[in-house]
Design a protein around this motif. Structure first.
Motif, PDB file in Angstrom:
ATOM      1  N   ILE A  74       0.811  -1.214   0.000  1.00 29.70           N
ATOM      2  CA  ILE A  74       0.000   0.000   0.000  1.00 29.70           C
ATOM      3  C   ILE A  74       0.843   1.263   0.000  1.00 29.70           C
ATOM      4  O   ILE A  74       0.300   2.336  -0.209  1.00 29.70           O
ATOM      5  N   SER A 126       4.476  -2.834  -5.916  1.00 31.05           N
ATOM      6  CA  SER A 126       3.384  -3.364  -5.094  1.00 31.05           C
ATOM      7  C   SER A 126       3.207  -4.857  -5.325  1.00 31.05           C
ATOM      8  O   SER A 126       3.046  -5.631  -4.379  1.00 31.05           O
ATOM      9  N   GLY A 181      -5.439  -0.128   2.496  1.00 33.06           N
ATOM     10  CA  GLY A 181      -5.025   0.059   1.108  1.00 33.06           C
ATOM     11  C   GLY A 181      -6.199   0.297   0.188  1.00 33.06           C
ATOM     12  O   GLY A 181      -6.149   1.167  -0.693  1.00 33.06           O
ATOM     13  N   VAL A 201       1.366   9.780  -4.719  1.00 30.42           N
ATOM     14  CA  VAL A 201       0.592   9.365  -3.557  1.00 30.42           C
ATOM     15  C   VAL A 201       0.465  10.481  -2.533  1.00 30.42           C
ATOM     16  O   VAL A 201      -0.065  10.254  -1.457  1.00 30.42           O
ATOM     17  N   ARG A 259      -5.785   4.004  -1.552  1.00 32.19           N
ATOM     18  CA  ARG A 259      -5.167   4.003  -2.871  1.00 32.19           C
ATOM     19  C   ARG A 259      -6.224   4.207  -3.937  1.00 32.19           C
ATOM     20  O   ARG A 259      -7.382   3.847  -3.752  1.00 32.19           O
TER      21      ARG A 259
END
Lengths: 204, 101
Positions: free
Chosen positions: A30, A38, B22, A92, B26
């Motif tokens: 994450i 990832s 997550g 991000v 995300r």
């Protein structure tokens, strides 16, 4: 839980190693900006889970975990990442919604806290269990699991085959381009639909 | 084999929490998919732990079926992602918003 008092040093070492692999890999999934990283962190997590399966005498499942997950699922992820060319880094740092991250972290903390609280309050073992132990002798895990799947769980196993066929057919229908209509088609505004943008198979 | 099962259960809860986090933070659809796999793995770890604690092979059989369902889910899910990407050229969940009111 009779055995709980007889921890040995190798057991603890294996558990800690597996737990570290799982947590570091999951955090990497994450946190990593690049989807390829990832996917590779996901492999680390899956191997950690396989280590803990072996530690808990689920030998067959550990092998299947490595073969199916690390071998097939992650390769499929990597294939799609490369195929779509989305392996550029995502920024991000900018939040799309205000307060999304703190809210998400708070929610997850509540979630984990309540799971642990529930688990510590509950009376776990109940009912008569059952039929086959996980290991009725040396190296009997595969035999016992096979016996359970092909007797007690036979119906679920057969349904599984139908599920796999449905998944394969669904994936083919979603991914193919229509070969039936080659005439130029237009959308509702009268613009011709390019061959690269339409996927008629998914509309039906 | 003699680690207390509560250690495994707490580890599985943490893994599930990381996966849920997550999915929540995300925006890349593929990474959200991987986080769903993390949550599925937390569930399988719990099943195997109880299978060992209760000495019942049924938990391991359930994990077998979870693996099959996870594989099928990934196949269909990635097919949908590829189809969306062909039409919209994005894998960002925020930009796939044509169905909002």
């Amino acid at each position: 839980m009779v055995l709980a008092t007889s921890m040995t040093i190798p057991d603890i070492l294996v558990f800690v190693t597996g737990a570290l692999m799982i947590l570091v890999g999951a955090a990497g999934v994450i946190v990593a900006k690049n989807p390829v990283h990832s996917a590779l962190c996901l492999v680390l997590t899956l191997f950690g889970v396989a280590v803990l399966f072996i530690e808990q005498q689920a030998d067959f499942l550990a092998a299947v975990q490595v073969i199916v997950y690390a071998g097939a699922v992650v390769v499929m992820f990597l294939f799609v990442i490369m195929f779509l060319g989305v392996d550029r880094t995502e920024d991000v740092h900018d939040e799309p919604l205000m307060g999304q991250r703190p809210l998400a972290i708070g929610l997850v903390l509540v979630l984990v806290g309540s799971i642990v609280a529930l688990g510590s309050e509950a009376k776990w073992s109940g009912g008569s269990h059952s039929v086959v132990g996980i290991n009725q002798g040396p190296y009997q895990n595969v035999a016992n699991l096979g016996k359970a799947i092909f007797t007690t769980y036979l119906f679920a196993f057969e349904i599984t085959s139908a599920l796999l066929v449905i998944a394969v057919v669904g994936a083919v229908v979603l991914a193919r381009r229509s070969m039936i209509t080659n005439a130029p088609r237009t959308d509702s505004l009268g613009n011709p639909l390019g061959a690269t943008t339409d996927f008629e198979g998914a509309d039906r | 084999m003699s680690i207390p099962s509560s250690w495994y259960l707490i580890l599985a809860a943490l893994l599930f929490g990381i996966g849920a986090l997550g999915v929540l933070i995300r925006r890349n659809v593929l990474i959200m998919f991987m986080c769903i796999e993390l949550m599925l793995n937390a569930a399988t770890l719990t099943f195997v732990t109880f299978s060992r604690t209760l000495n019942d092979i049924g938990g391991q059989a359930d994990v077998f079926f979870i693996l099959v369902v996870a594989a099928a889910e990934v196949v269909v899910g990635l097919g949908i992602v590829v189809a969306i990407f062909r039409r919209r050229s994005t894998a960002d969940a925020d930009e796939i918003s044509s169905m909002e009111g």
